[in-house]
Motif scaffolding. Structure first.
Motif, PDB file in Angstrom:
ATOM      1  N   ALA A 280     -58.109 -33.542  -1.591  1.00 16.26           N
ATOM      2  CA  ALA A 280     -57.270 -32.407  -1.991  1.00 16.26           C
ATOM      3  C   ALA A 280     -57.719 -31.105  -1.332  1.00 16.26           C
ATOM      4  CB  ALA A 280     -57.287 -32.259  -3.510  1.00 16.26           C
ATOM      5  N   LYS A 281     -59.019 -30.951  -1.131  1.00 15.32           N
ATOM      6  CA  LYS A 281     -59.539 -29.716  -0.533  1.00 15.32           C
ATOM      7  C   LYS A 281     -59.111 -29.557   0.924  1.00 15.32           C
ATOM      8  CE  LYS A 281     -63.843 -28.620  -1.578  1.00 15.32           C
ATOM      9  NZ  LYS A 281     -65.287 -28.787  -1.869  1.00 15.32           N
ATOM     10  N   ASN A 282     -58.777 -30.661   1.573  1.00 15.99           N
ATOM     11  CA  ASN A 282     -58.345 -30.608   2.969  1.00 15.99           C
ATOM     12  C   ASN A 282     -56.837 -30.782   3.115  1.00 15.99           C
ATOM     13  OD1 ASN A 282     -60.931 -30.448   4.586  1.00 15.99           O
ATOM     14  ND2 ASN A 282     -61.382 -32.216   3.308  1.00 15.99           N
ATOM     15  N   LEU A 283     -56.135 -30.714   1.998  1.00 13.92           N
ATOM     16  CA  LEU A 283     -54.686 -30.889   2.005  1.00 13.92           C
ATOM     17  C   LEU A 283     -54.005 -29.573   2.368  1.00 13.92           C
ATOM     18  CD1 LEU A 283     -52.685 -33.208   1.280  1.00 13.92           C
ATOM     19  CD2 LEU A 283     -52.528 -32.195  -0.996  1.00 13.92           C
ATOM     20  N   SER A 284     -53.093 -29.626   3.312  1.00 14.98           N
ATOM     21  CA  SER A 284     -52.375 -28.416   3.708  1.00 14.98           C
ATOM     22  C   SER A 284     -51.410 -27.989   2.603  1.00 14.98           C
ATOM     23  CB  SER A 284     -51.588 -28.669   4.998  1.00 14.98           C
ATOM     24  OG  SER A 284     -50.757 -27.557   5.296  1.00 14.98           O
ATOM     25  N   THR A 285     -51.440 -26.708   2.273  1.00 19.75           N
ATOM     26  CA  THR A 285     -50.530 -26.170   1.253  1.00 19.75           C
ATOM     27  C   THR A 285     -49.492 -25.242   1.880  1.00 19.75           C
ATOM     28  OG1 THR A 285     -52.081 -24.356   0.813  1.00 19.75           O
ATOM     29  CG2 THR A 285     -52.277 -26.324  -0.566  1.00 19.75           C
ATOM     30  N   ALA A 286     -49.323 -25.358   3.197  1.00 15.93           N
ATOM     31  CA  ALA A 286     -48.410 -24.459   3.914  1.00 15.93           C
ATOM     32  C   ALA A 286     -46.978 -24.559   3.398  1.00 15.93           C
ATOM     33  CB  ALA A 286     -48.452 -24.767   5.411  1.00 15.93           C
ATOM     34  N   LYS A 287     -46.564 -25.755   2.976  1.00 18.40           N
ATOM     35  CA  LYS A 287     -45.197 -25.946   2.493  1.00 18.40           C
ATOM     36  C   LYS A 287     -45.101 -25.905   0.970  1.00 18.40           C
ATOM     37  CE  LYS A 287     -42.296 -26.570   4.793  1.00 18.40           C
ATOM     38  NZ  LYS A 287     -41.431 -25.570   5.455  1.00 18.40           N
ATOM     39  N   ALA A 288     -46.207 -25.632   0.303  1.00 17.20           N
ATOM     40  CA  ALA A 288     -46.221 -25.638  -1.162  1.00 17.20           C
ATOM     41  C   ALA A 288     -45.721 -24.313  -1.722  1.00 17.20           C
ATOM     42  CB  ALA A 288     -47.633 -25.913  -1.670  1.00 17.20           C
ATOM     43  N   SER A 289     -45.088 -24.378  -2.878  1.00 13.19           N
ATOM     44  CA  SER A 289     -44.690 -23.153  -3.571  1.00 13.19           C
ATOM     45  C   SER A 289     -45.938 -22.486  -4.130  1.00 13.19           C
ATOM     46  CB  SER A 289     -43.728 -23.487  -4.711  1.00 13.19           C
ATOM     47  OG  SER A 289     -44.395 -24.254  -5.708  1.00 13.19           O
ATOM     48  N   ASN A 290     -45.825 -21.213  -4.483  1.00 15.45           N
ATOM     49  CA  ASN A 290     -46.969 -20.500  -5.060  1.00 15.45           C
ATOM     50  C   ASN A 290     -47.459 -21.193  -6.326  1.00 15.45           C
ATOM     51  OD1 ASN A 290     -47.010 -18.543  -3.079  1.00 15.45           O
ATOM     52  ND2 ASN A 290     -45.643 -17.155  -4.193  1.00 15.45           N
ATOM     53  N   GLN A 291     -46.507 -21.665  -7.120  1.00 13.98           N
ATOM     54  CA  GLN A 291     -46.858 -22.332  -8.373  1.00 13.98           C
ATOM     55  C   GLN A 291     -47.640 -23.619  -8.115  1.00 13.98           C
ATOM     56  OE1 GLN A 291     -43.498 -23.256 -10.854  1.00 13.98           O
ATOM     57  NE2 GLN A 291     -44.713 -24.342 -12.376  1.00 13.98           N
ATOM     58  N   ASN A 292     -47.164 -24.425  -7.161  1.00 14.39           N
ATOM     59  CA  ASN A 292     -47.845 -25.686  -6.865  1.00 14.39           C
ATOM     60  C   ASN A 292     -49.194 -25.469  -6.188  1.00 14.39           C
ATOM     61  OD1 ASN A 292     -45.858 -27.294  -7.980  1.00 14.39           O
ATOM     62  ND2 ASN A 292     -44.736 -27.520  -6.057  1.00 14.39           N
ATOM     63  N   GLU A 293     -49.289 -24.410  -5.385  1.00 12.32           N
ATOM     64  CA  GLU A 293     -50.566 -24.108  -4.745  1.00 12.32           C
ATOM     65  C   GLU A 293     -51.599 -23.692  -5.790  1.00 12.32           C
ATOM     66  OE1 GLU A 293     -52.476 -21.510  -1.067  1.00 12.32           O
ATOM     67  OE2 GLU A 293     -50.362 -21.273  -1.597  1.00 12.32           O
ATOM     68  N   LYS A 294     -51.184 -22.858  -6.740  1.00 13.10           N
ATOM     69  CA  LYS A 294     -52.098 -22.449  -7.811  1.00 13.10           C
ATOM     70  C   LYS A 294     -52.505 -23.651  -8.661  1.00 13.10           C
ATOM     71  CE  LYS A 294     -50.424 -17.688  -8.257  1.00 13.10           C
ATOM     72  NZ  LYS A 294     -49.677 -16.726  -9.109  1.00 13.10           N
ATOM     73  N   ARG A 295     -51.551 -24.548  -8.872  1.00 15.42           N
ATOM     74  CA  ARG A 295     -51.830 -25.725  -9.698  1.00 15.42           C
ATOM     75  C   ARG A 295     -52.895 -26.612  -9.060  1.00 15.42           C
ATOM     76  NH1 ARG A 295     -47.533 -30.518 -11.517  1.00 15.42           N
ATOM     77  NH2 ARG A 295     -49.066 -31.788 -12.636  1.00 15.42           N
ATOM     78  N   ILE A 296     -52.761 -26.858  -7.752  1.00 14.64           N
ATOM     79  CA  ILE A 296     -53.731 -27.756  -7.121  1.00 14.64           C
ATOM     80  C   ILE A 296     -55.097 -27.083  -6.994  1.00 14.64           C
ATOM     81  CG2 ILE A 296     -53.300 -27.184  -4.669  1.00 14.64           C
ATOM     82  CD1 ILE A 296     -53.487 -30.259  -4.181  1.00 14.64           C
ATOM     83  N   ARG A 297     -55.121 -25.772  -6.789  1.00 19.87           N
ATOM     84  CA  ARG A 297     -56.410 -25.071  -6.730  1.00 19.87           C
ATOM     85  C   ARG A 297     -57.129 -25.177  -8.074  1.00 19.87           C
ATOM     86  NH1 ARG A 297     -56.910 -25.864  -1.860  1.00 19.87           N
ATOM     87  NH2 ARG A 297     -55.410 -24.835  -0.501  1.00 19.87           N
ATOM     88  N   ALA A 298     -56.368 -25.034  -9.149  1.00 22.81           N
ATOM     89  CA  ALA A 298     -56.959 -25.145 -10.487  1.00 22.81           C
ATOM     90  C   ALA A 298     -57.437 -26.572 -10.751  1.00 22.81           C
ATOM     91  CB  ALA A 298     -55.936 -24.730 -11.537  1.00 22.81           C
ATOM     92  N   ALA A 299     -56.646 -27.547 -10.307  1.00 25.83           N
ATOM     93  CA  ALA A 299     -57.012 -28.953 -10.509  1.00 25.83           C
ATOM     94  C   ALA A 299     -58.273 -29.307  -9.733  1.00 25.83           C
ATOM     95  CB  ALA A 299     -55.860 -29.858 -10.088  1.00 25.83           C
ATOM     96  N   ILE A 300     -58.391 -28.777  -8.516  1.00 27.60           N
ATOM     97  CA  ILE A 300     -59.585 -29.022  -7.698  1.00 27.60           C
ATOM     98  C   ILE A 300     -60.813 -28.410  -8.362  1.00 27.60           C
ATOM     99  CG2 ILE A 300     -60.732 -28.457  -5.516  1.00 27.60           C
ATOM    100  CD1 ILE A 300     -57.964 -28.632  -4.172  1.00 27.60           C
ATOM    101  N   ALA A 301     -60.676 -27.165  -8.818  1.00 26.57           N
ATOM    102  CA  ALA A 301     -61.807 -26.480  -9.457  1.00 26.57           C
ATOM    103  C   ALA A 301     -62.265 -27.230 -10.704  1.00 26.57           C
ATOM    104  CB  ALA A 301     -61.409 -25.051  -9.807  1.00 26.57           C
TER     105      ALA A 301
END
Length: 520
Positions: A280-301
């Motif tokens: 997940a840490k190396n997954l590109s979020t270029a096409k992700a919405s702001n909401q989904n990007e925040k979600r995956i960052r929180a999930a990783i943390a």
């Protein structure tokens, strides 16, 4: 004084447990801890011996060592090799309610390993007095993924100890009040048996290597030392007599077995969570919405915290893994699909309709064109109608001079380069490639030069682009991954991807690219 001397001598006797799956060999060098007291410290060495061709044969492996509840891990140190986050990691943890320490060597990228052996030094402390080391139950799990994508996992309990040179030697378990030792070694070998450093028997093995020593009075905790020799081979074995086995009710045995299964299941889930964090840490979020990007960052943390916690519950691990997987799914979308449920057709040519549809999906899968097509052969009601209208109105693709789009016709490499260059809107890079078959003035020369200068498209050979060749679905998948900045993690895909395409073999040059773009 005599008892103290015996304790000191036994403390420094080294026991070696060997466990091999395929040709990866795991060795646990452990001290004899008989008569050890609470607070005493001991050093273990967890050694992984790798075959000469391990980088060609395996994609990844992990070794998880589960210590007995009487042993507490104080520190670990990898000798001769260097840890590399996400590639070669050492992890220490414990499972809540189990009161057992776990140490894991996780090798996800074998390229960072320099030699053929990993040696992990583990410093431990005894949590409670130990009468005999045979009361301890250390065990480990060796898991690996080979280059064929096959995943295997083997568990081994480490109770007895064997040290061999170039011969073989083993004995059946020996318990208190036993009167004999039964074993196997090389045929016609001389076998010397000592108990508590006193030689008690000299026997010979038979033609099959079997031997037996009888009329013994064996006590719990006694140290058995056996040496077997032939003219050209030698093997030795150290063993501590186990306590007498008492019969248990079947319900007790079932409970113990279920608890052990649950524990190893938890260990495997923790390993899986660690792998998903790295992915997940190396997954590109270029096409992700702001909401989904925040979600995956929180999930990783959250998952990283669970992974490094000194004590973690099974519930925490499962909950964290579930949320991380869901967060990945909404970002790592399948932009390409097979031509049927079980067929991808990697070597078939991608049609103009298919290529336009993938690009539209990348830009905005939910967008509706709300317009009509200017191409006379793109009919409303076809599966590709909205997709072609969308990319046409975006100015990303053009048709032919006769007013057709030819949706079912295979797309050329030049046409694909033009479409992708229109989408990316890049300037030509600093390292343009001169293709002898792409002359100045060729209608797609600028697009080809731009994409090749950024490494997005390459030639069919060193100086030929073959602009009029039809592009395959495998080639298109590779380019789409580059455009999306989707990096292929072979180790992760080997472990967790599910290839449903019967026509896509692992030895296909674009296997991992196809698995990634289809999010399998």
């Amino acid at each position: 004084m005599k008892k103290m001397l015996l304790y000191i001598v036994m403390t420094f006797i080294l026991f070696v447990n060997v466990f091999a799956a395929e040709d990866i060999q795991v060795v646990l060098e452990q001290p004899a801890v008989s008569e050890a007291k609470s607070g005493d410290t001991f050093k273990y060495n967890l050694i992984v011996n790798l075959p000469k061709n391990y980088k060609e044969k395996y994609s990844s492996f992990s070794v998880t060592l589960l210590f007995d509840s009487a042993i507490e891990v104080k520190s670990t140190k990898l000798l001769d090799e260097e840890e590399s986050k996400g590639k070669l990691d050492i992890r220490e943890t414990s499972i809540k309610g189990k009161n057992q320490n776990i140490v894991t060597i996780n090798a996800n990228d074998l390229s960072v390993i320099k030699g053929y052996k990993l040696n992990l030094e583990i410093i431990t402390k005894i949590k409670k007095d130990i009468g005999s080391s045979s009361n301890l139950k250390n065990s480990f799990v060796l898991s690996y993924v080979d280059k064929g994508g096959e995943t295997k996992s083997d568990q081994k309990n480490l109770e007895s100890s064997t040290k061999t040179q170039n011969g073989t030697l083993s004995i059946k378990d020996v318990y208190q009040d036993s009167s004999e030792i039964v074993g196997n070694t090389e045929k016609n070998a001389s076998v010397r048996v000592a108990i508590d450093k006193k030689v008690v028997a000299n026997v010979n093995s038979d033609e099959k290597g079997n031997f037996k020593v009888e009329n013994l009075d064996l006590k719990e905790g006694s140290l058995i030392r056996i040496v077997a020799e032939t003219k050209d081979k030698e093997a030795s074995l150290d063993y501590i007599v186990k306590p007498k086995v008492e019969s248990k009710k079947s319900t007790e045995l079932v409970t113990e077995n279920n608890e052990e299964k649950d524990l190893y299941s938890t260990i495997k889930t923790l390993e899986k969570l660690t792998d998903y964090v790295d992915f997940a840490k190396n997954l590109s979020t270029a096409k992700a919405s702001n909401q989904n990007e925040k979600r995956i960052r929180a999930a990783i943390a959250s998952a990283e915290y669970v992974v490094v916690k000194s004590e973690v519950s099974t519930e925490e691990i499962n909950k964290s893994l579930e949320e991380l997987q869901k967060s990945i799914e909404v970002i790592r979308l399948p932009y390409m699909a097979g031509i049927s449920k079980d067929k991808f057709a990697p070597n078939e040519k991608i049609t103009r309709a298919e290529a336009a549809s993938v690009l539209k999906r990348i830009i905005d899968d939910k967008a509706i064109a709300n317009d009509t097509s200017s191409f006379k052969d793109v009919e409303e009601g076809t599966w590709y109608y909205d997709n072609i209208v969308f990319v046409e109105k975006e100015g990303l693709i053009s048709g032919y001079s006769d007013g057709t789009f030819r949706p079912k016709e295979a797309m050329t490499r030049a046409q694909f380069a033009s479409m992708m260059a229109n989408y990316l809107k890049l300037e030509e890079g600093n390292n343009p490639i001169s293709f002898k078959d792409v002359k100045e003035g060729f209608w797609a020369s600028k697009a080809i030069n731009t994409l090749s200068s950024h490494g997005i498209m390459v030639g069919k050979s060193k100086n030929e682009f073959k602009p009029n060749d039809k592009i395959t679905r495998a080639e298109a998948a590779t380019i789409f991954n580059k455009v999306l900045d989707r990096k292929v993690n072979k180790s992760f895909l080997d472990k967790y991807s599910k290839n449903t395409f019967k026509d896509l073999n692992r030895d296909h040059w674009a296997y991992y690219q196809v698995i990634e773009i289809t999010a399998k």
